[in-house]
Design a protein around this motif. Structure first.
Motif, mmCIF file in Angstrom:
data_model
loop_
_atom_site.group_PDB
_atom_site.id
_atom_site.type_symbol
_atom_site.label_atom_id
_atom_site.label_comp_id
_atom_site.label_asym_id
_atom_site.label_seq_id
_atom_site.Cartn_x
_atom_site.Cartn_y
_atom_site.Cartn_z
ATOM 1 N N MET A 158 0.944 -1.142 0.282
ATOM 2 C CA MET A 158 0.071 -0.241 0.200
ATOM 3 C C MET A 158 1.167 1.793 0.046
ATOM 4 S SD MET A 158 -1.311 0.205 3.682
ATOM 5 C CE MET A 158 -2.149 1.545 3.931
ATOM 6 N N ARG A 159 0.204 2.370 -0.582
ATOM 7 C CA ARG A 159 1.104 3.539 -0.388
ATOM 8 C C ARG A 159 1.393 3.709 1.072
ATOM 9 N NH1 ARG A 159 -2.413 8.514 -3.265
ATOM 10 N NH2 ARG A 159 -3.092 8.189 -1.067
ATOM 11 N N ARG A 160 2.626 4.946 0.770
ATOM 12 C CA ARG A 160 2.898 5.183 2.603
ATOM 13 C C ARG A 160 1.247 6.223 3.197
ATOM 14 N NH1 ARG A 160 6.885 10.100 2.317
ATOM 15 N NH2 ARG A 160 7.442 10.274 0.355
ATOM 16 N N PHE A 161 0.951 7.166 2.223
ATOM 17 C CA PHE A 161 0.419 7.912 2.434
ATOM 18 C C PHE A 161 -0.619 7.652 3.275
ATOM 19 C CE2 PHE A 161 2.537 9.530 -1.381
ATOM 20 C CZ PHE A 161 3.274 9.899 -0.855
ATOM 21 N N ASP A 162 -1.024 5.867 2.740
ATOM 22 C CA ASP A 162 -1.893 6.051 3.561
ATOM 23 C C ASP A 162 -2.156 4.706 4.770
ATOM 24 O OD1 ASP A 162 -3.977 6.537 1.756
ATOM 25 O OD2 ASP A 162 -3.386 5.031 0.346
ATOM 26 N N TRP A 163 -1.161 4.821 4.807
ATOM 27 C CA TRP A 163 -0.529 3.675 6.458
ATOM 28 C C TRP A 163 -0.661 4.444 7.305
ATOM 29 C CZ3 TRP A 163 6.007 4.289 5.739
ATOM 30 C CH2 TRP A 163 5.975 3.503 4.734
ATOM 31 N N PRO A 164 -0.958 5.968 7.953
ATOM 32 C CA PRO A 164 -1.272 6.525 8.964
ATOM 33 C C PRO A 164 -3.205 5.624 9.503
ATOM 34 C CG PRO A 164 0.034 7.818 8.145
ATOM 35 C CD PRO A 164 -0.173 6.922 6.713
ATOM 36 N N VAL A 165 -3.972 5.398 8.015
ATOM 37 C CA VAL A 165 -5.101 5.670 8.264
ATOM 38 C C VAL A 165 -5.195 3.815 8.814
ATOM 39 C CG1 VAL A 165 -7.520 4.864 7.007
ATOM 40 C CG2 VAL A 165 -5.625 6.927 6.273
ATOM 41 N N HIS A 166 -4.608 2.590 8.197
ATOM 42 C CA HIS A 166 -4.557 1.648 8.701
ATOM 43 C C HIS A 166 -4.183 1.613 10.067
ATOM 44 C CE1 HIS A 166 -5.602 -0.156 4.457
ATOM 45 N NE2 HIS A 166 -6.408 1.304 4.575
ATOM 46 N N PHE A 167 -2.959 2.327 10.256
ATOM 47 C CA PHE A 167 -2.170 2.135 11.210
ATOM 48 C C PHE A 167 -3.224 2.621 12.924
ATOM 49 C CE2 PHE A 167 0.329 5.132 14.700
ATOM 50 C CZ PHE A 167 0.795 3.462 15.040
ATOM 51 N N GLY A 168 -4.064 3.783 12.310
ATOM 52 C CA GLY A 168 -5.237 4.462 13.241
ATOM 53 C C GLY A 168 -5.758 2.902 13.951
ATOM 54 N N LEU A 169 -6.945 2.363 13.141
ATOM 55 C CA LEU A 169 -8.227 1.835 12.723
ATOM 56 C C LEU A 169 -7.815 0.381 13.323
ATOM 57 C CD1 LEU A 169 -9.671 3.229 9.649
ATOM 58 C CD2 LEU A 169 -10.130 3.794 11.701
ATOM 59 N N LEU A 170 -6.485 0.070 12.706
ATOM 60 C CA LEU A 170 -5.945 -0.928 13.446
ATOM 61 C C LEU A 170 -5.682 -1.363 14.829
ATOM 62 C CD1 LEU A 170 -4.935 -3.311 10.852
ATOM 63 C CD2 LEU A 170 -7.148 -3.175 11.560
ATOM 64 N N ASN A 171 -5.606 -0.109 15.907
ATOM 65 C CA ASN A 171 -5.146 -0.505 16.765
ATOM 66 C C ASN A 171 -6.454 0.773 17.788
ATOM 67 O OD1 ASN A 171 -2.688 -1.551 17.024
ATOM 68 N ND2 ASN A 171 -1.685 0.059 15.833
ATOM 69 N N ASN A 172 -7.148 -0.311 17.225
ATOM 70 C CA ASN A 172 -8.492 0.957 17.524
ATOM 71 C C ASN A 172 -9.469 0.355 17.933
ATOM 72 O OD1 ASN A 172 -7.528 4.206 19.706
ATOM 73 N ND2 ASN A 172 -6.634 3.785 17.587
ATOM 74 N N ASP A 173 -10.668 -0.290 18.322
ATOM 75 C CA ASP A 173 -11.618 -0.359 18.691
ATOM 76 C C ASP A 173 -12.136 -1.836 17.699
ATOM 77 O OD1 ASP A 173 -14.860 -0.426 19.182
ATOM 78 O OD2 ASP A 173 -15.301 1.133 17.461
#
Length: 956
Positions: A158-173
């Protein structure tokens, strides 16, 4: 005691989910195909998911997902809204996704309230829709490499620019469900550390819990240094009490009698033994007297053919890709076998999916009795990729000796449902050549020796029921079994590592932190991803000529050991190419510079790949058809602006604010965090008011006199000579297109006329091919929108000025960061992107303000300075530095907080009382919410005042 009414409620829920499914279609055992849950499954639903679930493979662990869903949707328990099902290998992912989709489809038919989407995440099949739905329940099934790399902010494929979205969602809720943990290698320790960080060091905003599932491994992986310090290294009292109830449920369930009686006999095989002898009480031993060289791919294939049964499934499991390929070739060359399939990790995603599908289809037909008369059956030659719980049942199993956890998994593919008591397995030992005393193939020699001892002890017992044989082995060889099942110590991420991974900027060497050591399984050869493209000449094209289709690495990429790729390039004199997302071009990379995790392009004629065998490293294996070389995302792209319609900036900002409010309501986000998310969404695109950004739009004439936020997609054709035929052909392809003014330009040394059209949706590849075939067309393709600046940086500069100069503060400082980060390209640093170095992401000091609806937003460049703005005051020798303006790094530092728990950030950018020291998981989650609000506001069906080219063309 469990409430009978709750038990009955779950049973009915389970029945609804499995309604209409047969044992074959559901992949369940005959007992559970009766639509009644096992007692242990009901226990999980009513008591809750434990930290560690010790249930044997084949007993319906997948249905733990239904327990989670019932607790969330029916029982009203405080379960996380999402479930992440993590598997060590991809073999089971497709099958699990299909089964779960069937369950939730049945539930939704019974009650629309039971609406849970199921997505998959693995090489070759990546569905990212889940990332836009944080407010809805979903299940994400994926491989550990895809999931853990995303949970570490370094998502593969995946693009590095989208890393933070998956990072945030998979570590919450999320509720992480970790299956087949004994096969995870380093990934197991990573899941343990991430669980600790979410609970203690960097607390998630929404609870993020973990359940590990395995009956063959203890809890030693919980005893990391960090977990010990926070008293999270031992099972809780609740866990101990649950274990007792679980054992009672397993032992006292008559529906599990099939499992208790299933047989899986195993014997040693050696080439110079005509038929291995087995018998009760008679110990088997491997061919210690046999010459190691006698074990060859040829005689393995011969023995397999001798014992294969028509109409049945035979599994041949090798420890290396090379041996699996050689055995597969021998079945073809010597025995002319057509009913065979090869599965390894060295395939392009699309090819591997086809091979897996052939295996699954055969097994499904066998289960339902739909095989044609005289069917020859199927021989599947595989590597370790078949181990991870894949729900198939083999009649014959031939396996190379592997570590004991792998042997147990491989035996789990034999007579899996207990309905094939005539099934048999054989194991052979292939001594390592070359005198390496530490490793045998991909495994440590000590693990192989221990497995040999346990196979010696197990083989005489294996004519008994498998459960009894394993129980007896565990008693007589308790110390050896314990040692064999103990997870190996390996590198694991510490708090400092994860804190540092929050940044998605390139390092000083132009690369990114390699997290392979934290996510990979048992394979010691770390991978790169290679793919093939075609072009004329030695170097790939550049600029507009780089017009091939967008790369789909998960589908087209082939994982290969980086060492093998290095060797291949050296011997073949080939060249690999690496994408530079700053310059937007493919750059050559030397073999010595190749590192794990890279995505490398090879020219088609370099070879090295066969669709049937996967990566071969043979230059004669050349793919017949591959696309032209194309581009990957760059820092300068603004693809989300190309939404297929025109819309006003003010409308889009109002839409984003509304979407953010609704999102915050759904997830119950309150206080200053809510205000930061909503205000960041409401102001995220202020920077699009910049004159340079507006002037780069293809046209503003459709909504005259207004600032725009979105534009259609633009397709162009460079024509030499008469353009009428080109216009005519395009009119056939897209009669609803909106014609843009023509432009004069050069293509090489030739003057050409560039025809342009605004369209709702991109042209398909066949449409582009048709356009390019028109006489006189020198080039045709899409023209990406590149404004030459990052508008989100301008938004942040304007918001920061208003924040600093206003009392009371109009929004928390956090909102400024969230607006800047809403594309993932402007996050932890503010920097120049031009050769002159006098800009901030393309934004220069003039003009110094943005004007929106007569309101002036001044830009504050002080925050972009490295460090802080201030002055020295006081007497000589006693001067003190008085900060008048913090730098951007100070703002990020205050928001993120330190990695040590005893420290607090004191950069001075964020005042006390506002959100700060959030930690990487919470801060990334808030980033994701703002981005998702923007995505939803950009949806043409939800956007206010959207005007499509087709509507203008048709006079609407």
């Amino acid at each position: 005691m469990m409430s009978n009414s709750r038990e009955e409620s779950f049973t009915k829920f389970f029945e609804r989910a499995t309604a209409g499914l047969t044992p074959a279609t559901a992949g369940l055992t005959p007992a559970t195909a009766g639509l009644t849950p096992y007692k242990w499954q009901t226990l999980i639903a009513t008591e809750g998911l434990p930290d560690v679930l010790t249930v044997h493979t084949g007993l319906g662990k997948t249905e733990v997902v239904l327990a989670w869903a019932w607790r969330l949707l029916v029982d009203g328990q405080p379960e996380p809204r999402h479930l992440v099902y993590c598997l060590p290998m991809r073999s089971l992912v497709t099958q699990t996704v299909k089964r779960l989709k069937d369950y939730f489809d049945s539930l939704k038919q019974a009650c629309p309230f039971f609406d849970v989407k199921v997505y998959q995440l693995m090489g070759g099949a990546i569905d990212d829709e889940w990332a836009s739905q944080p407010d809805k329940p979903w299940v994400l099934v994926g491989t550990q490499d895809q999931l853990l790399s995303r949970a570490l902010n370094r998502g593969y494929a995946m693009r590095r620019f989208d890393w933070p979205v998956h990072f945030g969602l998979l570590n919450n809720d999320c509720r992480w469900l970790i299956d087949e943990v004994q096969l995870m290698g380093p990934g197991l320790w990573t899941t343990s550390q991430l669980d600790w960080m979410r609970r203690k060091r960097f607390p998630s905003l929404k609870p993020c819990l973990t359940t590990w599932m395995s009956a063959t491994i203890g809890t030693s992986f919980l005893s990391t240094t960090d977990r010990v310090a926070d008293c999270l290294d031992k099972p809780s009292q609740e866990q101990d009490a649950f274990e007792k109830k679980l054992k009672a449920a397993l032992d006292g369930d008559p529906a599990l009698q099939w499992w208790r009686e299933a047989k899986r006999p195993l014997a040693w095989w050696q080439p110079d033994t005509a038929e291995p002898k087995t018998g009760k009480g008679k110990k088997q031993s491997p061919a210690k007297s046999a010459t190691p060289a006698t074990v060859t791919p040829e005689n393995i294939a011969t023995f397999v053919m001798k014992n294969h049964v028509a109409g049945k499934l035979t599994l041949v499991i090798c420890n290396t890709v090379e041996l699996a390929q050689d055995v597969f070739r021998q079945l073809d060359v010597k025995h002319k076998v057509e009913h065979k399939v090869l599965l390894t990790s060295r395939f392009r995603g699309e090819d591997r999916s086809q091979h897996e599908q052939r295996l699954m289809e055969f097994d499904a037909k066998r289960k339902t009795g739909n095989l044609p008369p005289n069917d020859p059956g199927l021989i599947c030659v595989s590597t370790q990729v078949i181990e991870a719980g894949i729900d198939i049942s083999a009649h014959r199993l031939f396996t190379e000796l592997a570590p004991w956890p792998s042997m147990l998994q491989r035996l789990g593919r034999l007579n899996r449902k207990g309905d094939d008591q005539g099934a048999r397995g054989w194991v052979w030992e292939t001594p390592e050549k070359g005198g390496n005393n530490e490793r045998i193939g991909p495994y440590e020699a000590a693990d192989i020796e221990l497995a040999k001892m346990l196979v010696d002890a197990f083989a005489p017992l294996s004519e008994k029921a498998f459960s009894k044989a394993i129980e007896e082995l565990n008693k007589t060889k308790k110390n050896e079994v314990t040692e064999a099942l103990k997870p190996k110590l390996s590198p694991l991420p510490r708090a400092l590592d994860v804190h540092g991974l929050f940044s998605t900027e390139r390092d000083v060497h132009g690369g990114f932190t390699d997290v392979s050591a934290f996510v990979r399984g048992t394979d010691p050869d770390l991978d790169v991803m290679v793919f093939w493209r075609d072009w004329s000449g030695e170097h790939p094209p550049s600029g507009d000529d780089l017009d091939g289709p967008l790369l789909k690495p998960a589908k087209e990429g082939c994982p290969v050991s980086f060492i093998r790729v290095q060797e291949f390039l050296k011997t073949s004199q080939g060249q690999a190419w690496l994408w530079n997302d700053e310059t937007g071009c493919w750059e050559p990379i030397s073999p010595e510079s190749i590192r794990p995790g890279m995505l490398l392009m090879l020219k088609r004629d370099v070879g090295g790949y066969d669709e049937t065998e996967g990566w071969t490293g043979n230059t004669s294996n050349v793919l017949a058809n591959v696309p032209r070389a194309g581009r990957i995302a760059t820092l300068g792209d603004d693809t989300r602006t190309e939404a297929g319609y025109w819309s006003k900036l003010t409308d889009h900002l109002e839409d984003a604010k509304r979407e953010a409010e609704e999102l915050c309501n759904a997830i119950c986000l309150q206080g200053d965090l809510r205000k930061a998310v909503v205000e960041a969404a409401a102001l995220h695109d202020l920077g699009k008011a910049h004159p340079q950004w507006q002037n780069r739009l293809p046209t503003r004439a459709v909504i005259p006199g207004k600032l725009l936020a979105k534009c259609p997609r633009v397709v162009a054709a460079d024509v030499a000579g008469d353009a009428s035929a080109v216009r005519s052909e395009f009119a056939k392809l897209r009669p609803e297109a909106y014609a843009l003014p023509d432009e004069q330009c050069r293509r090489g040394r030739e003057e050409v006329l560039r025809l342009r059209w605004a369209i709702d949706d991109k042209l398909r590849e066949d449409e582009l091919k048709s356009l390019r075939s028109v006489p006189g067309v020198r080039w045709a393709g899409h023209i990406p929108f590149r404004p030459g600046l990052r508008h989100e940086a301008a938004s942040a500069l304007a918001m920061w000025r208003k924040y600093r100069n206003s009392e009371p503060k109009p929004y928390p400082a956090l909102a400024v960061y969230l607006a800047a980060a809403h594309h993932g390209k402007v996050r932890t640093v503010m920097r120049s992107t031009t050769e002159e170095g006098d800009d901030v992401f393309g934004i220069r000091s003039e003009p110094g303000s943005l004007v929106i609806e007569c309101e002036h937003w001044l830009l504050d460049f002080s925050v972009t300075k490295d460090g802080a703005e201030g002055r020295w005051e006081g007497e000589e020798g006693k001067e003190e530095f008085v900060m008048t303006g913090p730098g951007w790094t100070g703002l990020v530092t205050d928001l993120l907080g330190p990695w040590r728990p005893e420290e607090k950030s004191d950069a001075g950018a964020v005042p006390q009382g506002e959100p700060m020291d959030l930690g990487p998981f919470a801060l990334a989650y808030l980033e994701a919410l703002v981005r998702i609000a923007d995505w939803r506001a950009s949806d043409p069906s939800r956007a206010t005042g959207a005007v499509k080219p087709s509507e203008v063309r048709n006079g609407c």
